[in-house]
Design a protein around this motif. Structure first.
Motif, PDB file in Angstrom:
ATOM      1  N   PRO A 109       0.746  -1.137  -0.178  1.00  0.00           N
ATOM      2  CA  PRO A 109      -0.056   0.056   0.087  1.00  0.00           C
ATOM      3  C   PRO A 109       0.662   1.481  -0.012  1.00  0.00           C
ATOM      4  N   VAL A 110       2.117   1.272   0.549  1.00  0.00           N
ATOM      5  CA  VAL A 110       3.066   2.545   0.738  1.00  0.00           C
ATOM      6  C   VAL A 110       3.283   2.701  -0.823  1.00  0.00           C
ATOM      7  N   LEU A 111       3.812   1.715  -1.584  1.00  0.00           N
ATOM      8  CA  LEU A 111       4.039   1.949  -2.838  1.00  0.00           C
ATOM      9  C   LEU A 111       3.037   2.268  -3.888  1.00  0.00           C
ATOM     10  N   ALA A 143       1.635  -3.133  14.590  1.00  0.00           N
ATOM     11  CA  ALA A 143       1.621  -4.657  14.672  1.00  0.00           C
ATOM     12  C   ALA A 143       2.281  -5.086  13.572  1.00  0.00           C
ATOM     13  N   LYS A 144       2.207  -4.690  12.246  1.00  0.00           N
ATOM     14  CA  LYS A 144       2.873  -5.430  11.321  1.00  0.00           C
ATOM     15  C   LYS A 144       4.499  -4.887  10.959  1.00  0.00           C
ATOM     16  N   GLY A 145       4.439  -3.581  11.409  1.00  0.00           N
ATOM     17  CA  GLY A 145       5.639  -2.953  11.001  1.00  0.00           C
ATOM     18  C   GLY A 145       6.807  -2.642  12.347  1.00  0.00           C
ATOM     19  N   GLY A 146       6.070  -2.967  13.579  1.00  0.00           N
ATOM     20  CA  GLY A 146       7.089  -2.586  14.871  1.00  0.00           C
ATOM     21  C   GLY A 146       8.390  -2.512  14.786  1.00  0.00           C
ATOM     22  N   ARG A 204      11.218   5.456   7.567  1.00  0.00           N
ATOM     23  CA  ARG A 204      10.141   5.155   8.529  1.00  0.00           C
ATOM     24  C   ARG A 204       8.924   6.212   8.454  1.00  0.00           C
ATOM     25  N   GLU A 205       9.684   7.452   8.281  1.00  0.00           N
ATOM     26  CA  GLU A 205       8.554   8.506   8.307  1.00  0.00           C
ATOM     27  C   GLU A 205       7.874   8.428   6.929  1.00  0.00           C
ATOM     28  N   GLU A 206       8.480   8.273   5.710  1.00  0.00           N
ATOM     29  CA  GLU A 206       7.790   8.100   4.423  1.00  0.00           C
ATOM     30  C   GLU A 206       6.747   7.112   4.409  1.00  0.00           C
ATOM     31  N   ILE A 207       7.302   5.972   4.994  1.00  0.00           N
ATOM     32  CA  ILE A 207       6.268   4.863   5.159  1.00  0.00           C
ATOM     33  C   ILE A 207       5.063   5.135   6.050  1.00  0.00           C
ATOM     34  N   VAL A 248      -0.015  10.064  11.646  1.00  0.00           N
ATOM     35  CA  VAL A 248       1.492   9.876  11.411  1.00  0.00           C
ATOM     36  C   VAL A 248       2.230  10.261  12.776  1.00  0.00           C
ATOM     37  N   ARG A 249       2.119  11.500  13.292  1.00  0.00           N
ATOM     38  CA  ARG A 249       2.821  11.666  14.489  1.00  0.00           C
ATOM     39  C   ARG A 249       2.593  10.798  15.598  1.00  0.00           C
TER      40      ARG A 249
END
Ligand code: SAH
Length: 466
Positions: free
Chosen positions: A184-186, A204-207, A216-219, A231-232
């Motif tokens: 989804p990020v792409l 949960a999936k990225g921790g 990580r910020e752009e993701i 996001v914050r």
């Protein structure tokens, strides 16, 4: 769209390649199908021998089901909903399918081969077509820091669709989690709304790996659809090492499909942003209808007085119920109120506000009465700020229901093009001593503009009543 998973094996490998079936909890000998509500996911094995085994997840989304869903959710840009890439490319629907179809594998569980599930092993995953907004370079910057060798082949000449192959020695659960977050990020589909539970899903999936990821910020920004607050929150929780969301990993079946951000929500959000940036505190919602904007505004403590006005007693009844006016503590009754009134008659109760909103209202007024409305709002009530949002008739060609030139709403007395709104607004602004600027609400189509227009009037420092 297709995802394939292959654990490459040489003849000396200690376990047969078909153990993949145990890891995925899907029998290599069978084809299995799963209903996603908007189509189906099929799992099958194009190849299953002890030395080479490939599992395939094929998404067969139903374009009509997607459109029906969009319509239920109040989307108006239905033509764009018909003619788009959603049914055919890898997107957040793939993430949803992963949680439905490979739930135990995503959680790192395997009843028969727990040791294989726990250990990194060579894997090759192919996703096609994968929209890579940001191009191949961005794709590499996402996956290479996670240890993947990336192979990308463009599959469409004019669009950023790729056939992407990822190779790494990785735990299957991690590979699936990387895909869950990064596809989804792409894809970076922007016109969706995400709620705060998406932060939990991301953590949960990225921790574990996301915290260390250079992007990580752009993701987080793309995954959370640029909703600054979310996001914050995600980044703060990541840095704080918050893994509480891991507890929810088992609830992945609760995964909900993303809801498109309805035009209404976008409209109220846009109006709220204008009011907040102008720093107003007393706001009157003219033609408040059932009080939907007021419900958004009441959550903002900067507004000290909120009043809704409408000519329709029925709408006001619904608004009172929805806003639970009867249950308000007396301190709040001063802050939030409804009034019955018509906008074409001067009304002293409309004075004393910093801002007035007319959200989808002026098009309900007969054109010969518009000068009266302008006099009532800009001449008599004369708040410092007036926000007017009418629909943009040019955009209605994008909406199949209006292909025949019908208005969006039975009660619309007229609908304006962008030029017509501009002409009216500039005339009113000059007449009553306001400056006016314009902004789009909803996707701004290069040809026909956005579905809703917004005119923002600010009283010139020395003009108008005070
Ligand atoms: N602003 C609301 C409702 C939009 S529908 C929302 O965004 O949900 C238009 C509303 O304008 C209706 O509730 C209708 O009763 C009201 N309305 C139309 N003409 C009006 C008039 N002359 N005076 C006051 N309200 C009016």
């Amino acid at each position: 769209m297709l995802l394939t998973l292959t654990p490459p094996r040489d003849a000396a490998a200690s376990s047969p390649a078909t153990d993949l079936g145990y890891l995925l909890a899907k029998n290599p000998a069978r084809v299995q199908s799963f209903d996603l509500g908007v189509g189906e996911a099929h799992v099958y094995y194009p190849e299953a021998t002890p030395v080479r085994c490939t599992a395939a997840l094929l998404l067969d989304l139903d374009p009509l089901a997607l459109v029906k869903r969009a319509r239920r959710q109040g989307r108006h840009d239905l033509l764009a909903r018909y003619v788009n890439d959603r049914p055919y490319v890898a997107s957040s629907f793939l993430s949803v399918a992963l949680t439905r179809v490979f739930r135990s594998a995503l959680a790192g569980q395997s009843r028969e081969r727990p040791e294989l599930a726990a250990a990194p092993q060579p894997f090759e995953a192919t996703v096609t077509p994968l929209p890579c907004r940001g191009g191949e370079a961005f794709l590499r910057r996402l996956f290479e820091p996670l240890g993947y060798v990336v192979d990308a082949e463009r599959v469409a000449p004019a669009a950023p669709y790729f056939r992407v192959t990822l190779r790494a020695e990785v735990r299957l659960a991690d590979l699936l989690a990387h895909l869950y977050v990064l596809v989804p990020v792409l894809d970076d589909e922007k016109h969706y709304w995400v709620g705060s539970d998406e932060v939990d899903k991301l953590l949960a999936k990225g921790g574990a790996w996301l915290e260390a990821h250079p992007l990580r910020e752009e993701i987080a920004r793309r995954y959370l659809k640029r909703q600054g607050r979310l996001v914050r929150e995600a980044l703060a929780r990541l840095t704080a090492g918050d893994d509480s969301a891991d507890d929810t990993a088992g609830d992945a079946e609760e995964e909900t499909l993303e809801k498109p951000l309805s035009l209404n929500q976008q409209r109220y959000g846009a109006v709220l942003a204008v009011l907040k940036s102008a720093g107003v505190s007393r706001v009157v919602d003219l033609g408040c209808g059932e009080g939907k904007l007021l419900r958004v505004l009441r959550g903002e403590p900067t507004f000290t007085r909120l009043v809704g006005v409408d000519v329709s007693p029925r709408a006001l009844e619904v608004a009172a119920r929805r806003l639970r006016l009867d249950d308000l503590p007396s301190s709040q009754r001063e802050r939030l109120a409804l009034m019955h009134g018509a906008l074409t008659y001067v009304d002293a109760r409309l004075a004393g506000f910093d801002a007035a909103c007319l959200v989808e209202v002026i098009e309900h007024v007969d054109p010969p009465r518009l000068p009266d409305l302008a006099h009532v709002v800009f001449g008599a009530a004369a708040p410092r700020l007036v926000v007017v949002t009418p629909p943009n008739v040019e955009h209605t060609v994008r909406d199949e229901r209006h292909a025949a030139g019908a208005h969006r709403h039975r009660d619309h007395r007229f609908e304006w093009t962008r030029a017509e709104l501009r002409a009216w607004a500039e005339d009113v602004a000059t007449r009553y001593g306001y400056g006016v600027r314009f902004a789009p609400i909803g996707p701004d189509d290069p040809e026909v503009g956005p579905p809703t227009q917004m005119a923002i009037f600010e009283r010139a420092a020395d003009g108008g009543a005070s």
